[in-house]
Design a protein around this motif. Structure first.
Motif, PDB file in Angstrom:
ATOM      1  N   UNK A 267       0.856  -1.180   0.000  1.00  0.00           N
ATOM      2  CA  UNK A 267       0.000   0.000   0.000  1.00  0.00           C
ATOM      3  C   UNK A 267       0.893   1.230   0.000  1.00  0.00           C
ATOM      4  N   UNK A 268       0.894   1.965  -1.108  1.00  0.00           N
ATOM      5  CA  UNK A 268       1.780   3.115  -1.265  1.00  0.00           C
ATOM      6  C   UNK A 268       1.019   4.422  -1.089  1.00  0.00           C
ATOM      7  N   UNK A 269       0.011   4.384  -0.221  1.00  0.00           N
ATOM      8  CA  UNK A 269      -0.798   5.574   0.003  1.00  0.00           C
ATOM      9  C   UNK A 269      -0.029   6.740   0.573  1.00  0.00           C
ATOM     10  N   UNK A 270       1.136   6.465   1.178  1.00  0.00           N
ATOM     11  CA  UNK A 270       1.933   7.574   1.706  1.00  0.00           C
ATOM     12  C   UNK A 270       2.528   8.410   0.572  1.00  0.00           C
ATOM     13  N   UNK A 271       2.648   7.826  -0.623  1.00  0.00           N
ATOM     14  CA  UNK A 271       3.122   8.587  -1.781  1.00  0.00           C
ATOM     15  C   UNK A 271       1.969   9.396  -2.367  1.00  0.00           C
ATOM     16  N   UNK A 272       0.861   8.695  -2.638  1.00  0.00           N
ATOM     17  CA  UNK A 272      -0.377   9.346  -3.058  1.00  0.00           C
ATOM     18  C   UNK A 272      -1.524   8.415  -2.719  1.00  0.00           C
ATOM     19  N   UNK A 273      -2.638   8.910  -2.219  1.00  0.00           N
ATOM     20  CA  UNK A 273      -3.748   8.032  -1.824  1.00  0.00           C
ATOM     21  C   UNK A 273      -4.237   7.166  -2.984  1.00  0.00           C
ATOM     22  N   UNK A 274      -4.485   5.891  -2.680  1.00  0.00           N
ATOM     23  CA  UNK A 274      -5.004   4.969  -3.675  1.00  0.00           C
ATOM     24  C   UNK A 274      -3.951   4.218  -4.461  1.00  0.00           C
ATOM     25  N   UNK A 275      -2.651   4.490  -4.198  1.00  0.00           N
ATOM     26  CA  UNK A 275      -1.581   3.837  -4.955  1.00  0.00           C
ATOM     27  C   UNK A 275      -1.190   2.519  -4.283  1.00  0.00           C
ATOM     28  N   UNK A 276      -1.002   1.460  -5.081  1.00  0.00           N
ATOM     29  CA  UNK A 276      -0.638   0.148  -4.552  1.00  0.00           C
ATOM     30  C   UNK A 276       0.221  -0.588  -5.567  1.00  0.00           C
ATOM     31  N   UNK A 277       0.999  -1.545  -5.072  1.00  0.00           N
ATOM     32  CA  UNK A 277       1.849  -2.373  -5.932  1.00  0.00           C
ATOM     33  C   UNK A 277       1.641  -3.831  -5.566  1.00  0.00           C
ATOM     34  N   UNK A 278       1.618  -4.695  -6.580  1.00  0.00           N
ATOM     35  CA  UNK A 278       1.435  -6.131  -6.385  1.00  0.00           C
ATOM     36  C   UNK A 278       2.467  -6.893  -7.192  1.00  0.00           C
ATOM     37  N   UNK A 310       2.582  -5.341 -10.876  1.00  0.00           N
ATOM     38  CA  UNK A 310       1.606  -4.321 -11.225  1.00  0.00           C
ATOM     39  C   UNK A 310       1.684  -3.147 -10.256  1.00  0.00           C
ATOM     40  N   UNK A 311       1.426  -1.968 -10.797  1.00  0.00           N
ATOM     41  CA  UNK A 311       1.287  -0.740 -10.023  1.00  0.00           C
ATOM     42  C   UNK A 311      -0.103  -0.192 -10.338  1.00  0.00           C
ATOM     43  N   UNK A 312      -0.942  -0.024  -9.308  1.00  0.00           N
ATOM     44  CA  UNK A 312      -2.326   0.409  -9.537  1.00  0.00           C
ATOM     45  C   UNK A 312      -2.629   1.650  -8.712  1.00  0.00           C
ATOM     46  N   UNK A 313      -3.642   2.379  -9.175  1.00  0.00           N
ATOM     47  CA  UNK A 313      -4.060   3.605  -8.492  1.00  0.00           C
ATOM     48  C   UNK A 313      -5.564   3.761  -8.639  1.00  0.00           C
ATOM     49  N   UNK A 314      -6.220   4.125  -7.544  1.00  0.00           N
ATOM     50  CA  UNK A 314      -7.672   4.297  -7.554  1.00  0.00           C
ATOM     51  C   UNK A 314      -8.064   5.529  -6.760  1.00  0.00           C
ATOM     52  N   UNK A 315      -9.105   6.209  -7.263  1.00  0.00           N
ATOM     53  CA  UNK A 315      -9.795   7.199  -6.441  1.00  0.00           C
ATOM     54  C   UNK A 315     -11.277   7.116  -6.769  1.00  0.00           C
ATOM     55  N   UNK A 316     -12.023   8.145  -6.434  1.00  0.00           N
ATOM     56  CA  UNK A 316     -13.477   8.050  -6.542  1.00  0.00           C
ATOM     57  C   UNK A 316     -13.944   7.739  -7.958  1.00  0.00           C
ATOM     58  N   UNK A 317     -13.369   8.378  -8.962  1.00  0.00           N
ATOM     59  CA  UNK A 317     -13.830   8.227 -10.344  1.00  0.00           C
ATOM     60  C   UNK A 317     -12.835   7.524 -11.254  1.00  0.00           C
TER      61      UNK A 317
END
Length: 699
Positions: A267-278, A310-317
């Protein structure tokens, strides 16, 4: 009148009640007789007679004494306890642990301090008095309440009076926290590997990471050494597994074989919210490794080994992903052109906005992928798909017009002669989806219910675009089922967009429980009517000129107590063989643990299979286990399972024999599984529960 000596137990002092008492003031002691009860914080003592030394806070009893703790009852004789120093002894002890329904005996019990105690010549069982199904005995057991550890010395486990286990030292956890030590061994047999014995050892290295060493002895092959490492932090989690089998006696040239697997999430939310790596990495030394040494049906049936980062990012939209995905095919019988492409890399983004400007719903899907496969067309694909729709919904129905556009372009290597190396395609789709809702209250089978009728119409138009020069990277026909009658493309990937001028008509009827709204029955039927021939095909075949699609009908019901029934059929009125797909399933779950699952599946020209599986208690002690998985198309068994379960109130033993076809469909493997479950101690042998979960629906 009863004698009472009262001092508040809330202050750490005691309250003594008795029929009579004799006080010796000069010695600051007292003798209590008859129905003596001592109330003390965290414990209560019952006796017929005892001596109490108030100055030393010492209790002595020469007769039977009962001590009631929060979850422990001790009955013994000739006891003394020093309440100040938390020390004491009791002989001829019988004990009960109500929460575990456990009991046992000890020749002597000693309280060493407030956290430590020792039991000598101790026994433990969860069987009721008079039942000696199993007994764990030891020369001594040391209890460490602070660290919640129990240590047995010279521990012996007897089952039905027969010794089955011995350990000079055995450490067990007194709560649910993790402790280092031996885990339950597993024992099995297979025709490929012979006797199969695993004795795992667990290392509790830290609160947030641990490891397990798993030596596995295969009598026909040798000693396989395996290990697992797990870690968990506020931002990262992962699991690493490794196996090595030196000098496999049954493999070519006695070669060394092995496997690796790593799976992590960050969970890479400390870089930007919603960022994750798998990360998901898999490796085996040879193509037959999983078939020979895999321990589950899901593992042994693997055809393609996938590695992914994978590197993924999510927010509301928005959501986006950038990934590398590589496949290794383990089955040589799969033709090169049928093997999956690797994506090196793939980048995708999706945006969705409900109730945007003008009340419209907006979405945009975009993807850039680089496809690679040996001896094949390779290259880059860019795909964009915007969509707008105007949903209008009411309790009695809905209508939703929509407009889709799609642009796809390619940059290819290895393209066939005469075909473009940079083809592209632009097209659009117009659709109108609509439905009505009718309902009424009914009383069927003596129950209040709601019955609905829900007609639906879906029109789709997509113009024809020539696409024969576009390769098939990850596209095939959609599986034909009821939900896909309302899809905007009859293909499941961007490499083909089907031309369409068609209308889907469908009807769904549901029955809902009048008491809780639970769906008791769902029946649906639908068909597509074509106004033009379909010219776009997968492999540039002749246009499809039928005026309508197959009829799809589906039924699911739980209206009958204990039963879940499902059925589905695809009927093609234009084909010589009318039934193209079929499914029938019946599952039963009884109040006494009965489980029955029967199913039939048909895919014309591909498979026809039946599956019958059951777990059925025939008495309070005996249960039967069985499965017959059969290929009607190929006229042979796919898997056969037969087993029996026998048990009493405190133990249960399961024996299962399994015969199944290997992944190549050429050779049967026979395995035997054995499991002994002892209430309050755990399970010895194979994990048959997990196997039955996969084998029998609803187990």
């Amino acid at each position: 009148m009863p004698a009472v000596a009262r001092q508040s137990p809330a202050n750490g002092l005691i309250v003594i009640e008795a029929d009579s008492a004799t006080a010796l003031p000069e010695q600051n002691t007292a003798e209590f007789q008859g129905n003596v009860v001592i109330h003390h914080p965290k414990q209560t003592v019952y006796a017929d007679k005892l001596h109490f030394d108030n100055q030393r806070q010492l209790i002595k009893a020469d007769q039977q004494l009962l001590i009631q703790l929060r979850d422990l009852r001790l009955l013994g004789s000739q006891a003394w306890f020093d309440l100040n120093r938390h020390k004491g002894e009791m002989s001829q002890v019988s004990y009960r642990i109500p929460s575990r329904k456990a009991r046992g005996e000890a020749g002597r019990m000693a309280l060493l301090d407030k956290d430590h105690s020792r039991f000598e010549n101790i026994s433990y069982t969860t069987c009721p008095p008079g039942n000696r199904g199993f007994v764990l005995s030891a020369e001594s057991m040391d209890i460490d309440q602070k660290n919640q550890i129990g240590t047995f010395r010279a521990a012996k486990l007897r089952f039905l009076g027969v010794p089955i286990f011995y350990a000079p030292t055995l450490t067990v956890s007194l709560d649910d926290s993790r402790k280092s030590g031996l885990l339950v061994p597993s024992l099995g047999y297979s025709s490929k590997n012979g006797a199969d014995i695993t004795v795992p050892y667990y290392f509790n290295l830290a609160p947030n990471y641990d490891a397990t060493f798993m030596p596995r002895l295969l009598s026909k092959r040798g000693l396989l050494l395996g290990g697992e490492f797990r870690f968990l932090t506020p931002s990262h989690s992962g699991r690493l597994l490794a196996e090595i089998l030196p000098d496999d006696r049954l493999y070519e040239g006695n070669s060394t074989r092995g496997a690796l697997r790593a799976r992590t999430h960050s969970n890479l939310g400390q870089i930007t919210p919603g960022l994750a790596a798998d990360l998901d990495l898999n490796w085996v030394s040879d193509q037959g490794y999983l078939d020979d040494l895999g321990q589950s049906l899901a593992v042994t049936s693997t055809r393609h080994l996938r590695n992914r980062a994978a590197l993924s990012w999510r927010n509301r939209n928005w959501d986006a992903v950038a990934e590398l995905r590589h496949y290794r095919t383990l089955d040589d019988s799969i033709l090169p052109e049928d093997r999956p492409y690797s994506l090196l890399p793939r980048m995708a983004v999706h945006w969705l906005q409900y109730q945007g400007p003008a009340g419209l719903d907006y979405s945009l899907a975009g993807e850039v992928s680089n496809f690679y496969r040996e001896d094949s067309v390779t290259g880059l694909r860019v795909d964009l798909k915007p969509r707008i729709s105007l949903p209008w919904r009411r309790d009695w129905g809905f209508i939703e017009p929509a407009l889709n556009a799609r642009y796809t372009s390619y940059s290819l290597d290895g393209q066939l002669p005469g075909q473009s190396s940079s083809p592209s395609r632009s097209t659009y789709s117009i659709s109108l989806d609509s439905g009505l809702m009718f309902d009424r209250d009914v009383t069927w089978f003596g129950r209040n219910m709601t019955h609905t009728l829900e007609p639906r119409a879906y029109y789709l138009y997509t113009p024809y675009k020539k696409q024969s020069d576009i390769p098939l990277f990850d596209t095939s026909y959609l599986d034909f089922n009821f939900s896909n009658l309302f899809h905007d493309n009859r293909f499941n990937g961007p490499d083909r967009v089907g031309d369409a001028n068609q209308l889907t008509l469908a009807l769904t009827s549901r029955v809902l429980s009048g008491s809780d709204g639970r769906e008791l029955l769902n029946a649906s039927i639908g068909q597509i009517y074509y106004f033009e021939d379909r010219r776009v095909t997968l492999l540039d075949d002749e246009p499809i000129d039928t005026s309508s699609s197959s009829v799809i009908a589906e039924l699911t019901t739980g209206i009958f107590d204990h039963w879940l029934l499902r059925a589905g059929v695809q009927v093609d009125t234009h084909a010589d063989t009318r039934v193209q797909q079929g499914l029938a399933q019946a599952s039963y779950g009884g109040d006494s643990g009965e489980r029955l699952h029967a199913s039939w599946r048909l895919r014309e020209g591909t498979l026809e299979q039946t599956d019958l599986a059951a777990y059925w208690p025939v008495s309070n002690k005996i249960g039967l286990i069985g499965r017959w998985y059969y290929s009607v198309e190929e006229r042979h068994d796919l898997e056969t399972v037969a087993g029996i379960e026998y048990g009493d109130c405190c133990w249960r033993i399961r024996a299962v024999w399994r015969r199944y076809l290997d992944s190549n469909g050429t050779e049967y493997n026979n395995t035997a599984l054995l499991q002994l479950e002892l209430n309050g101690l755990g399970k010895l042998g194979n994990n048959i529960d997990n196997f039955l979960d996969r084998t029998i629906y609803g187990y």
